[in-house]
Design an enzyme around this catalytic site. Sequence first.
Site, short mmCIF file in Angstrom:
data_model
loop_
_atom_site.label_atom_id
_atom_site.label_comp_id
_atom_site.label_asym_id
_atom_site.label_seq_id
_atom_site.Cartn_x
_atom_site.Cartn_y
_atom_site.Cartn_z
N HIS A 200 58.11 55.66 54.91
CA HIS A 200 58.76 54.61 54.29
C HIS A 200 59.29 53.63 55.76
O HIS A 200 59.18 52.63 55.86
CB HIS A 200 60.08 54.67 53.55
N LYS A 224 60.60 56.62 36.92
CA LYS A 224 60.40 58.04 37.04
C LYS A 224 61.63 58.78 36.96
O LYS A 224 61.82 59.97 37.21
CB LYS A 224 59.69 58.42 38.38
N ARG A 273 48.71 54.08 50.83
CA ARG A 273 48.44 55.71 51.45
C ARG A 273 46.94 55.57 51.07
O ARG A 273 46.26 54.64 51.41
CB ARG A 273 49.00 56.69 51.02
N SER A 311 57.82 60.74 48.55
CA SER A 311 59.30 61.11 48.09
C SER A 311 59.20 62.31 47.18
O SER A 311 59.95 63.15 47.00
CB SER A 311 60.00 60.15 47.30
O1 PNS Z 1 58.60 53.41 44.67
P1 PNS Z 1 57.54 52.61 43.87
O2 PNS Z 1 57.64 53.50 42.64
O3 PNS Z 1 56.55 51.86 44.48
O4 PNS Z 1 58.84 51.46 43.62
C1 PNS Z 1 58.42 50.73 42.27
C2 PNS Z 1 59.43 49.51 42.47
C3 PNS Z 1 60.98 49.62 42.57
C4 PNS Z 1 58.99 48.60 43.37
C5 PNS Z 1 59.07 48.71 41.26
O5 PNS Z 1 59.30 49.74 40.05
C6 PNS Z 1 59.47 47.44 40.89
O6 PNS Z 1 59.32 46.28 41.53
N1 PNS Z 1 60.78 47.46 40.00
C7 PNS Z 1 61.42 46.39 39.69
C8 PNS Z 1 61.14 46.01 38.04
C9 PNS Z 1 59.96 45.36 38.22
O7 PNS Z 1 59.90 44.07 38.67
N2 PNS Z 1 59.02 45.66 37.40
C10 PNS Z 1 58.00 44.90 37.07
C11 PNS Z 1 56.79 45.41 38.28
S1 PNS Z 1 55.19 44.97 37.69
#
Ligand code: PNS
Length: 351
Positions: A200, A224, A273, A311
């Site tokens: 990251h 999660k 990745r 992670s």
């Molecule tokens: O580390 P990750 O799992 O790729 O992160 C996920 C994250 C935080 C980027 C995603 O869950 C997110 O954008 N959350 C905010 C809520 C949201 O906008 N959800 C719709 C996404 S299509």
Amino acid sequence: MRIIAGSARGARLVPVPDGVRPTSDRVREAVFNSLGQFFDGGEVLDLYAGTGALGIEALSRGYERATFIEKNGRATRVIRENLARAQLSDRGEVLRGDVAEVLDRLVLEERKFHLIFADPPYKMPPREIGGVLERLAALLASGGRIVVESGDPPPMRTTESLKGATRRYGGTLITFLERSKHTMKLAICPGSFDPITVGHLDIIHRVASIYDHVVVAVGKNVKKGPKLTAEERARLIEKVTGHLENVSVEIIDGLLVEFARERGAKVVVKGLRAGSDFESEFQQAQLNRMLYPEFETVFIMAAAEHSYLSSSAVREIASYGGNVRGLVPEEIQDIVQRLYVDGQAPTSDRG
Ligand code: PNS
């Protein structure tokens, strides 16, 4: 030397007096090919005007008025003669004097120009050219442009309020400048960061070198079920990005698109990745674009040495008391070992 286009097209100009370097017809044509062919009014300023060809060409192509500044007495007479030949005398004003002094007077009079030509002597010291450009920035009308002809690139650092691009035409450099609009390019790097890994951090460094500012956005209610609260995860990120001046850390408590819209951000950057990341990223990018059509998702390829890293792997290793050295930034290794040690090993995810 002839006027190339417009009302005075074909008018033959009196040649430049000895010792004054003329702008060649070819360069003049190239300048107008970049600026545009015809114009609808506006004020022109032509410094170190020589024959006045640039300013007269601009009048011929539709600018309303032109002011010429020239120190050389013979050259001022040539400019007047050339205005007369182009039948544009009533729209041109010739000011004789030292350019910097005349410019100071125009600044005091709060004059504004839409197009400014500056063709300073090639041997003029950069500091002096910088001083002239600073005055020109004050004289530039909103949306106006400055065209600088030079032998070496003009000293741009002294004129931070102007931005532009330089092109070469033979031995002549032409720089087109306009007022910088100070539109900061903002990128959002969202994620669960449970916890932040060296992978990251590498992506954040790389994004920070491309964009003016990066907001690392920590998802609060990620699906999660993170081990640490968003505040705790954000604090770990702050610890390892503190040295990056253009990076800040915030928490997203809602939709990413709303978070971005509120901050005027139009770009989200994510690390990618192996192929397995693609499916879910592709879906998120499409959904986000549906919700916020101007929003772009940019992917940065993870470094090969981080392709195995996630992670979830860090959480799993730490939960069994394993060593996460090299997987998370060194400054937070101890705290990650402690915070994640006694948790239940997570089920698979890609975070
Ligand atoms: O580390 P990750 O799992 O790729 O992160 C996920 C994250 C935080 C980027 C995603 O869950 C997110 O954008 N959350 C905010 C809520 C949201 O906008 N959800 C719709 C996404 S299509």
